[in-house]
Design a protein around this motif. Structure first.
Motif, PDB file in Angstrom:
ATOM      1  N   VAL A  63       0.968  -1.344  -0.412  1.00 26.11           N
ATOM      2  CA  VAL A  63      -0.309  -0.273   0.177  1.00 26.11           C
ATOM      3  C   VAL A  63       0.400   1.762   0.025  1.00 26.11           C
ATOM      4  CG1 VAL A  63      -2.003   0.979   1.455  1.00 26.11           C
ATOM      5  CG2 VAL A  63      -2.031  -1.520   1.136  1.00 26.11           C
ATOM      6  N   ARG A  64       0.815   1.831  -0.596  1.00 23.30           N
ATOM      7  CA  ARG A  64       1.720   2.836  -1.178  1.00 23.30           C
ATOM      8  C   ARG A  64       0.809   4.268  -2.174  1.00 23.30           C
ATOM      9  NH1 ARG A  64       4.968   1.828  -6.314  1.00 23.30           N
ATOM     10  NH2 ARG A  64       4.942  -0.579  -6.189  1.00 23.30           N
ATOM     11  N   GLY A  65       1.743   5.458  -1.771  1.00 25.16           N
ATOM     12  CA  GLY A  65       1.873   6.501  -3.081  1.00 25.16           C
ATOM     13  C   GLY A  65      -0.057   7.469  -2.645  1.00 25.16           C
ATOM     14  N   LYS A  66      -0.528   8.348  -3.232  1.00 27.27           N
ATOM     15  CA  LYS A  66      -1.580   9.451  -3.208  1.00 27.27           C
ATOM     16  C   LYS A  66      -2.789   8.131  -2.627  1.00 27.27           C
ATOM     17  CE  LYS A  66      -4.145  12.977  -4.638  1.00 27.27           C
ATOM     18  NZ  LYS A  66      -4.034  14.204  -5.910  1.00 27.27           N
ATOM     19  N   GLU A  67      -2.884   9.152  -1.547  1.00 28.43           N
ATOM     20  CA  GLU A  67      -4.421   8.539  -1.098  1.00 28.43           C
ATOM     21  C   GLU A  67      -5.261   8.228  -2.001  1.00 28.43           C
ATOM     22  OE1 GLU A  67      -7.281   8.579   2.299  1.00 28.43           O
ATOM     23  OE2 GLU A  67      -5.604   9.914   2.855  1.00 28.43           O
ATOM     24  N   ALA A  68      -6.220   6.817  -2.039  1.00 29.36           N
ATOM     25  CA  ALA A  68      -7.210   6.929  -3.203  1.00 29.36           C
ATOM     26  C   ALA A  68      -9.040   7.932  -2.454  1.00 29.36           C
ATOM     27  CB  ALA A  68      -8.095   5.425  -3.475  1.00 29.36           C
ATOM     28  N   ARG A  69      -9.501   8.150  -3.850  1.00 29.05           N
ATOM     29  CA  ARG A  69     -10.538   8.828  -3.708  1.00 29.05           C
ATOM     30  C   ARG A  69     -11.403   7.714  -3.520  1.00 29.05           C
ATOM     31  NH1 ARG A  69     -10.336  14.782  -5.699  1.00 29.05           N
ATOM     32  NH2 ARG A  69      -8.584  15.976  -4.471  1.00 29.05           N
ATOM     33  N   GLU A  70     -11.897   7.184  -4.479  1.00 27.35           N
ATOM     34  CA  GLU A  70     -12.238   6.088  -4.730  1.00 27.35           C
ATOM     35  C   GLU A  70     -12.182   4.690  -3.802  1.00 27.35           C
ATOM     36  OE1 GLU A  70     -13.511   5.752  -9.053  1.00 27.35           O
ATOM     37  OE2 GLU A  70     -14.420   7.239  -9.077  1.00 27.35           O
ATOM     38  N   ARG A  71     -12.905   3.417  -4.312  1.00 26.08           N
ATOM     39  CA  ARG A  71     -13.140   2.255  -2.789  1.00 26.08           C
ATOM     40  C   ARG A  71     -12.182   1.513  -4.137  1.00 26.08           C
ATOM     41  NH1 ARG A  71     -18.909  -0.153  -1.347  1.00 26.08           N
ATOM     42  NH2 ARG A  71     -18.646  -0.444  -3.733  1.00 26.08           N
ATOM     43  N   GLN A  72     -11.771   0.829  -3.170  1.00 25.79           N
ATOM     44  CA  GLN A  72     -11.004   0.057  -4.184  1.00 25.79           C
ATOM     45  C   GLN A  72     -11.262  -1.466  -4.176  1.00 25.79           C
ATOM     46  OE1 GLN A  72      -5.695   0.836  -3.862  1.00 25.79           O
ATOM     47  NE2 GLN A  72      -7.298   2.015  -2.211  1.00 25.79           N
ATOM     48  N   ASN A  73     -10.840  -2.465  -5.140  1.00 24.25           N
ATOM     49  CA  ASN A  73     -11.531  -3.786  -4.812  1.00 24.25           C
ATOM     50  C   ASN A  73     -10.589  -4.745  -5.393  1.00 24.25           C
ATOM     51  OD1 ASN A  73     -15.073  -3.428  -4.786  1.00 24.25           O
ATOM     52  ND2 ASN A  73     -14.600  -1.921  -6.242  1.00 24.25           N
ATOM     53  N   LEU A  74     -10.863  -6.071  -3.677  1.00 27.50           N
ATOM     54  CA  LEU A  74      -9.790  -6.934  -4.023  1.00 27.50           C
ATOM     55  C   LEU A  74     -10.609  -8.070  -3.422  1.00 27.50           C
ATOM     56  CD1 LEU A  74      -6.768  -8.373  -4.697  1.00 27.50           C
ATOM     57  CD2 LEU A  74      -6.273  -7.364  -2.273  1.00 27.50           C
ATOM     58  N   THR A  75      -9.704  -9.484  -4.463  1.00 29.40           N
ATOM     59  CA  THR A  75     -11.067 -10.745  -3.257  1.00 29.40           C
ATOM     60  C   THR A  75      -9.518 -11.557  -4.108  1.00 29.40           C
ATOM     61  OG1 THR A  75     -12.901 -10.137  -5.199  1.00 29.40           O
ATOM     62  CG2 THR A  75     -11.767 -12.442  -4.501  1.00 29.40           C
ATOM     63  N   VAL A  76      -9.845 -12.344  -2.625  1.00 30.46           N
ATOM     64  CA  VAL A  76      -8.605 -13.499  -2.521  1.00 30.46           C
ATOM     65  C   VAL A  76      -9.588 -14.668  -1.671  1.00 30.46           C
ATOM     66  CG1 VAL A  76      -6.631 -14.022  -0.646  1.00 30.46           C
ATOM     67  CG2 VAL A  76      -7.635 -11.215  -0.895  1.00 30.46           C
ATOM     68  N   VAL A  77      -8.631 -15.146  -2.268  1.00 30.05           N
ATOM     69  CA  VAL A  77     -10.101 -17.284  -3.032  1.00 30.05           C
ATOM     70  C   VAL A  77      -8.773 -17.223  -1.482  1.00 30.05           C
ATOM     71  CG1 VAL A  77     -10.719 -18.703  -4.573  1.00 30.05           C
ATOM     72  CG2 VAL A  77     -10.631 -16.655  -4.456  1.00 30.05           C
ATOM     73  N   PHE A  78      -9.720 -18.753  -1.517  1.00 27.53           N
ATOM     74  CA  PHE A  78      -8.772 -19.751  -0.725  1.00 27.53           C
ATOM     75  C   PHE A  78      -9.120 -21.472  -0.802  1.00 27.53           C
ATOM     76  CE2 PHE A  78      -9.225 -15.889   2.226  1.00 27.53           C
ATOM     77  CZ  PHE A  78      -7.463 -16.017   2.964  1.00 27.53           C
ATOM     78  N   ASN A  79      -7.979 -21.823  -0.999  1.00 30.56           N
ATOM     79  CA  ASN A  79      -9.084 -23.898  -1.581  1.00 30.56           C
ATOM     80  C   ASN A  79      -7.442 -23.992  -1.283  1.00 30.56           C
ATOM     81  OD1 ASN A  79      -6.561 -22.992  -3.645  1.00 30.56           O
ATOM     82  ND2 ASN A  79      -8.226 -22.154  -5.081  1.00 30.56           N
ATOM     83  N   LYS A  80      -7.219 -25.661  -1.368  1.00 35.46           N
ATOM     84  CA  LYS A  80      -6.483 -26.578  -1.329  1.00 35.46           C
ATOM     85  C   LYS A  80      -4.924 -26.141  -2.508  1.00 35.46           C
ATOM     86  CE  LYS A  80      -8.615 -29.604   1.342  1.00 35.46           C
ATOM     87  NZ  LYS A  80     -10.154 -30.842   1.330  1.00 35.46           N
ATOM     88  N   ILE A  81      -5.230 -25.510  -3.088  1.00 32.44           N
ATOM     89  CA  ILE A  81      -4.761 -25.336  -4.191  1.00 32.44           C
ATOM     90  C   ILE A  81      -3.277 -24.444  -3.786  1.00 32.44           C
ATOM     91  CG2 ILE A  81      -3.635 -24.943  -6.422  1.00 32.44           C
ATOM     92  CD1 ILE A  81      -6.345 -24.790  -7.800  1.00 32.44           C
ATOM     93  N   GLN A  82      -1.868 -25.018  -3.591  1.00 37.39           N
ATOM     94  CA  GLN A  82      -0.860 -23.956  -3.406  1.00 37.39           C
ATOM     95  C   GLN A  82       0.036 -23.123  -4.244  1.00 37.39           C
ATOM     96  OE1 GLN A  82       0.438 -23.962  -0.012  1.00 37.39           O
ATOM     97  NE2 GLN A  82      -1.391 -24.790   0.669  1.00 37.39           N
ATOM     98  N   VAL A  83      -0.190 -21.831  -4.423  1.00 35.21           N
ATOM     99  CA  VAL A  83      -0.113 -21.361  -5.519  1.00 35.21           C
ATOM    100  C   VAL A  83       1.032 -20.234  -4.577  1.00 35.21           C
ATOM    101  CG1 VAL A  83      -2.389 -20.698  -6.409  1.00 35.21           C
ATOM    102  CG2 VAL A  83      -1.823 -19.778  -4.906  1.00 35.21           C
ATOM    103  N   PRO A  84       2.215 -19.827  -5.808  1.00 35.72           N
ATOM    104  CA  PRO A  84       2.683 -18.903  -4.847  1.00 35.72           C
ATOM    105  C   PRO A  84       2.411 -17.555  -4.394  1.00 35.72           C
ATOM    106  CG  PRO A  84       3.555 -19.588  -7.143  1.00 35.72           C
ATOM    107  CD  PRO A  84       2.387 -20.105  -6.761  1.00 35.72           C
TER     108      PRO A  84
END
Length: 468
Positions: free
Chosen positions: A201-222
């Protein structure tokens, strides 16, 4: 008599009574978490008992089915358990990766694998036997973090200080979090699947809402890193496993550093392999055939009785046999007392291992004294012991059906012993580089004599030191 009473009665036949009393009190009165992943060094310190006594007692309790032993691969950075194993046989990966720290480690037995003990359900059922029912804080304490981290009694408060959010997310469910993310590094981490997502998290503060999805499953990914700006974030967490997950949004901060920096001593796999009780109980069941586990530093001691063949001629087979057997008994007793273990005997020779060089030196000095005393007692001054000691890396393997060691370190230790004169100890430079070894020699008024030698199979000449 109940099953528990019967088991403790049997345990008393082979274990120090004070250790059995301690275990019996714990099973009867201690809180659940005290009986999960017990740290033997912790137990010894809190009870005022010797570490080797406690370790031996726990091992015997495992052999009776009273306790369960866990070999846990742990991250040296965060002390998180990366893989919990009921046996060393299942440590088959050359490297283990920590999602929380985004770091990989080569599999070695020195400091990467801890050994802990948990009460068996047949003695007492505890909360950790059903980890799905533990709270988020207790899951971290009792399942994710190893016994190497000294967690406070009240873990909820430090967790609140080091995280923005924690979620208990059932199988197949989704959670949507609305938060304001500060500048810095955030880690979305789940201790159940070990999945992680780093947020830069860096840079100028965001005015609009940011979106992020994190998925949890049994597949090991880097472990991946997503760049965000400070400000509002809509974080969607999806559990695509068939069990609950416990994601938290961690803040890389002083609060997290303070929590992870609370460390305490723990029982390593390397130390347990050099424990005589462990070798006696699990001599043939430790490693799978063909399995090789690396140890970065282990000390080997080889001893041999000088002119033992002539001894048989001089005093007769029966007397010589009795003397040699008594010699083996004394050596094993001393080796075990100095936190070492006899790997095997070859004729009149002994091969032993120690966690550190100073323990091997202490054992060697006591062994020389014991042989002098035995010779005087039996009026056979010809009991002369030659010893060689070397420290270095090796492989733990199974040879001839029992746990053994392989590598150049073993070869050098054996050949150094061959250089020893009557009643002398020959050590390598690696042994004398150990500060505790030097202090021990000084305390005993011993001055090593250096010489440069050629060892069979070793290209370069090596420096060895004779201690008489």
């Amino acid at each position: 008599m109940s099953e528990a009473e019967t088991l403790f009665a049997v345990l008393r036949q082979s274990v120090d009574e004070a250790v059995v009393d301690m275990l019996e009190r714990m099973v009867r009165d201690a809180p659940d978490l005290a009986l999960n992943r017990m740290n033997p060094l912790d137990l010894a310190a809190s009870s005022g008992l010797a570490e080797e006594q406690v370790i031996a007692g726990l091992l015997h309790a495992v052999s009776l089915g009273m306790l369960e032993m866990t070999w846990a691969v742990m991250c040296p950075s965060c002390a998180g358990v990366l893989s919990a194993n009921k046996s060393l046989k299942t440590l088959t990966s050359a490297q283990y990766n920590c999602g929380f720290c985004a770091v990989g480690y080569e599999t070695t037995l020195d400091n990467l694998v801890e050994v802990t003990f948990t009460v068996s359900p047949r003695l007492r059922k505890i909360a950790a036997h059903n980890p799905d029912e533990l709270s988020v804080a207790e899951y971290y304490r009792q399942i994710f973090w190893s016994s190497a981290i000294d967690l406070p009694d009240d873990l909820e408060q430090p967790l609140r200080e080091a995280t923005l959010e924690t979620v208990d997310l059932p199988a197949g469910e989704r959670a949507i979090l609305s938060m304001n993310v500060p500048a810095g590094t955030l880690i979305v981490f789940d201790p159940v699947t070990h999945a992680a997502q780093f947020l830069d998290v860096r840079g100028k503060e965001a005015r609009e809402r940011q979106n992020l999805t994190v998925v949890f499953n049994k597949i090991q990914v880097p472990v991946d890193t997503t760049v965000l700006r400070p400000g509002p974030l809509r974080l969607t967490l999806e559990n695509r496993t068939d069990a609950r997950v416990l994601p938290a949004v961690w803040v890389a901060s002083q609060a997290l550093d303070d929590l992870l920096g609370r460390r305490k001593p723990y029982l390593t796999a390397k130390r347990l392999l050099t424990n005589q009780t462990f070798r006696d109980l699990y001599r043939t069941e430790t490693l799978a055939i063909g399995q090789r586990l690396k140890i970065l530093s282990l000390t080997f001691l080889f001893s041999d009785l000088k002119d033992s063949t002539a001894l048989y001629d001089r005093v007769g087979d029966l007397v010589a046999f009795d003397l040699v057997n008594e010699h083996f008994r004394l050596l094993q007793e001393i080796i075990a007392a100095e936190r070492g273990a006899v790997v095997k005997t070859i004729g009149d020779a002994v091969m032993a291992t120690f966690e550190t060089p100073d323990r091997a030196i202490a054992a060697a000095i006591r062994m020389q004294e014991a042989m002098s005393d035995l010779g005087a007692e039996r009026q056979h001054q010809s009991l002369r012991l030659k010893m060689g000691i070397h420290e270095g890396s090796c492989l733990a393997v199974t040879l001839n059906g029992q746990q053994d060691y392989f590598g150049q370190t073993v070869n050098i230790a054996s050949r150094v012993q061959g250089l020893a004169a009557s009643r002398s100890i020959v050590v390598t430079e690696a042994v004398l580089e150990n500060a505790e070894t030097r202090a021990l020699l000084e305390a005993n008024g011993l001055r090593p004599t250096q010489k440069t030698v050629t060892l069979s199979g070793i290209a370069d000449k090596v420096s060895v030191y004779e201690i008489t």
